[in-house]
Scaffold this motif. Structure first.
Motif, mmCIF file in Angstrom:
data_model
loop_
_atom_site.group_PDB
_atom_site.id
_atom_site.type_symbol
_atom_site.label_atom_id
_atom_site.label_comp_id
_atom_site.label_asym_id
_atom_site.label_seq_id
_atom_site.Cartn_x
_atom_site.Cartn_y
_atom_site.Cartn_z
ATOM 1 N N LYS A 1 0.835 -1.206 0.000
ATOM 2 C CA LYS A 1 0.000 0.000 0.000
ATOM 3 C C LYS A 1 0.868 1.255 0.000
ATOM 4 C CE LYS A 1 -3.951 -2.173 2.227
ATOM 5 N NZ LYS A 1 -4.729 -2.292 3.452
ATOM 6 N N ILE A 2 1.918 1.233 0.785
ATOM 7 C CA ILE A 2 2.827 2.379 0.833
ATOM 8 C C ILE A 2 3.529 2.548 -0.503
ATOM 9 C CG2 ILE A 2 4.942 3.271 1.892
ATOM 10 C CD1 ILE A 2 3.972 1.954 4.527
ATOM 11 N N ILE A 3 3.934 1.442 -1.110
ATOM 12 C CA ILE A 3 4.600 1.508 -2.414
ATOM 13 C C ILE A 3 3.643 2.048 -3.471
ATOM 14 C CG2 ILE A 3 5.578 0.084 -4.268
ATOM 15 C CD1 ILE A 3 6.862 -1.625 -2.024
ATOM 16 N N LEU A 4 2.383 1.622 -3.428
ATOM 17 C CA LEU A 4 1.392 2.150 -4.369
ATOM 18 C C LEU A 4 1.269 3.658 -4.214
ATOM 19 C CD1 LEU A 4 -0.807 1.737 -6.513
ATOM 20 C CD2 LEU A 4 -2.413 1.336 -4.633
ATOM 21 N N PHE A 5 1.207 4.095 -2.969
ATOM 22 C CA PHE A 5 1.144 5.532 -2.710
ATOM 23 C C PHE A 5 2.381 6.233 -3.261
ATOM 24 C CE2 PHE A 5 2.327 9.120 0.033
ATOM 25 C CZ PHE A 5 1.250 9.958 -0.203
ATOM 26 N N SER A 6 3.547 5.628 -3.087
ATOM 27 C CA SER A 6 4.777 6.254 -3.581
ATOM 28 C C SER A 6 4.792 6.299 -5.103
ATOM 29 C CB SER A 6 6.008 5.532 -3.041
ATOM 30 O OG SER A 6 6.122 4.242 -3.602
ATOM 31 N N VAL B 1 8.306 11.900 2.329
ATOM 32 C CA VAL B 1 7.610 10.969 1.432
ATOM 33 C C VAL B 1 8.626 10.073 0.727
ATOM 34 C CG1 VAL B 1 6.149 10.792 -0.618
ATOM 35 C CG2 VAL B 1 5.666 12.522 1.113
ATOM 36 N N LEU B 2 9.714 10.658 0.258
ATOM 37 C CA LEU B 2 10.756 9.888 -0.415
ATOM 38 C C LEU B 2 11.384 8.877 0.536
ATOM 39 C CD1 LEU B 2 12.569 9.407 -2.887
ATOM 40 C CD2 LEU B 2 14.067 11.209 -1.997
ATOM 41 N N ILE B 3 11.685 9.283 1.723
ATOM 42 C CA ILE B 3 12.283 8.387 2.718
ATOM 43 C C ILE B 3 11.315 7.267 3.077
ATOM 44 C CG2 ILE B 3 13.091 8.237 5.112
ATOM 45 C CD1 ILE B 3 14.206 11.111 4.714
ATOM 46 N N GLY B 4 10.033 7.584 3.212
ATOM 47 C CA GLY B 4 9.021 6.565 3.510
ATOM 48 C C GLY B 4 8.922 5.523 2.407
ATOM 49 N N ALA C 1 3.128 11.905 -10.091
ATOM 50 C CA ALA C 1 2.845 13.334 -9.981
ATOM 51 C C ALA C 1 4.117 14.153 -9.795
ATOM 52 C CB ALA C 1 1.897 13.572 -8.809
ATOM 53 N N GLY C 2 5.249 13.476 -9.819
ATOM 54 C CA GLY C 2 6.530 14.145 -9.566
ATOM 55 C C GLY C 2 6.850 15.280 -10.503
ATOM 56 N N GLY C 3 6.578 15.076 -11.783
ATOM 57 C CA GLY C 3 6.861 16.141 -12.748
ATOM 58 C C GLY C 3 6.106 17.413 -12.431
ATOM 59 N N ILE C 4 4.851 17.249 -12.090
ATOM 60 C CA ILE C 4 4.031 18.417 -11.749
ATOM 61 C C ILE C 4 4.542 19.061 -10.458
ATOM 62 C CG2 ILE C 4 1.704 19.145 -11.082
ATOM 63 C CD1 ILE C 4 0.669 16.844 -12.897
ATOM 64 N N LEU C 5 4.903 18.229 -9.512
ATOM 65 C CA LEU C 5 5.400 18.770 -8.243
ATOM 66 C C LEU C 5 6.730 19.487 -8.414
ATOM 67 C CD1 LEU C 5 4.480 15.865 -5.789
ATOM 68 C CD2 LEU C 5 3.380 18.099 -6.010
ATOM 69 N N ILE C 6 7.580 18.941 -9.284
ATOM 70 C CA ILE C 6 8.864 19.622 -9.523
ATOM 71 C C ILE C 6 8.615 21.003 -10.117
ATOM 72 C CG2 ILE C 6 10.958 19.576 -10.958
ATOM 73 C CD1 ILE C 6 11.041 16.545 -10.486
ATOM 74 N N LEU C 7 7.726 21.034 -11.078
ATOM 75 C CA LEU C 7 7.392 22.326 -11.681
ATOM 76 C C LEU C 7 6.801 23.278 -10.639
ATOM 77 C CD1 LEU C 7 7.207 24.073 -14.210
ATOM 78 C CD2 LEU C 7 4.962 23.050 -14.635
ATOM 79 N N ALA C 8 5.903 22.759 -9.819
ATOM 80 C CA ALA C 8 5.293 23.592 -8.783
ATOM 81 C C ALA C 8 6.333 24.060 -7.774
ATOM 82 C CB ALA C 8 4.175 22.818 -8.081
ATOM 83 N N ALA D 1 12.010 3.263 2.576
ATOM 84 C CA ALA D 1 11.909 2.356 3.730
ATOM 85 C C ALA D 1 10.887 1.257 3.481
ATOM 86 C CB ALA D 1 11.545 3.141 4.986
ATOM 87 N N ALA D 2 9.756 1.587 2.881
ATOM 88 C CA ALA D 2 8.720 0.584 2.607
ATOM 89 C C ALA D 2 9.229 -0.464 1.623
ATOM 90 C CB ALA D 2 7.468 1.259 2.070
ATOM 91 N N THR D 3 9.943 -0.035 0.595
ATOM 92 C CA THR D 3 10.478 -0.976 -0.387
ATOM 93 C C THR D 3 11.479 -1.910 0.268
ATOM 94 O OG1 THR D 3 10.177 0.662 -2.121
ATOM 95 C CG2 THR D 3 11.678 -1.137 -2.598
ATOM 96 N N SER D 4 12.342 -1.368 1.105
ATOM 97 C CA SER D 4 13.332 -2.181 1.811
ATOM 98 C C SER D 4 12.654 -3.168 2.756
ATOM 99 C CB SER D 4 14.285 -1.274 2.586
ATOM 100 O OG SER D 4 15.175 -2.030 3.351
ATOM 101 N N THR D 5 11.650 -2.695 3.482
ATOM 102 C CA THR D 5 10.924 -3.562 4.413
ATOM 103 C C THR D 5 10.207 -4.666 3.660
ATOM 104 O OG1 THR D 5 10.609 -1.718 5.941
ATOM 105 C CG2 THR D 5 9.147 -3.599 6.210
#
Length: 104
Positions: free
Chosen positions: A30-35, A60-63, A41-48, A66-70
């Motif tokens: 679930k966390i990975i899906l959220f990530s 968010v990036l750290i989470g 949406a990263g491109g839009i966020l970078i622009l913003a 961590a979720a992928t590693s876990t």
């Protein structure tokens, strides 16, 4: 308690552990899906961020990392527990009931 009962107890304990690991894996997915949604949406966020509309939050990036590693570690633990369960079942003196044929 004889060896057979001890093996059964160990198998039950391992199966309970596998269920716990499965729950952890689902949470990680679930966390990975959220990530992934966040990455999409990263491109839009970078622009913003560049224009100053949004402030970057590395949490968010750290989470996501961590979720992928876990998830990877939990899946490794689950495979090991399943292999151990199979090994214990193989040690049991099981007998075939009936003629051993499966009807379709």
């Amino acid at each position: 308690m004889d060896d057979r009962d001890d093996l059964r107890e160990q198998i039950l304990h391992i199966e309970a552990h596998i269920e716990e690991l499965t729950d952890i894996i689902e949470g990680c997915r679930k966390i990975i899906l959220f990530s992934k949604v966040a990455i999409a949406a990263g491109g839009i966020l970078i622009l913003a961020t560049i224009i100053g509309a949004v402030v970057f939050d590395p949490t968010v990036l750290i989470g996501a990392i961590a979720a992928t590693s876990t998830l990877k570690q939990t899946m490794t633990d689950m495979k090991a527990a399943e292999a151990h369960r199979t090994e214990l079942i193989g040690k049991m003196d099981l007998r075939v009931v009936g003629d051993g044929k499966v009807e379709s």
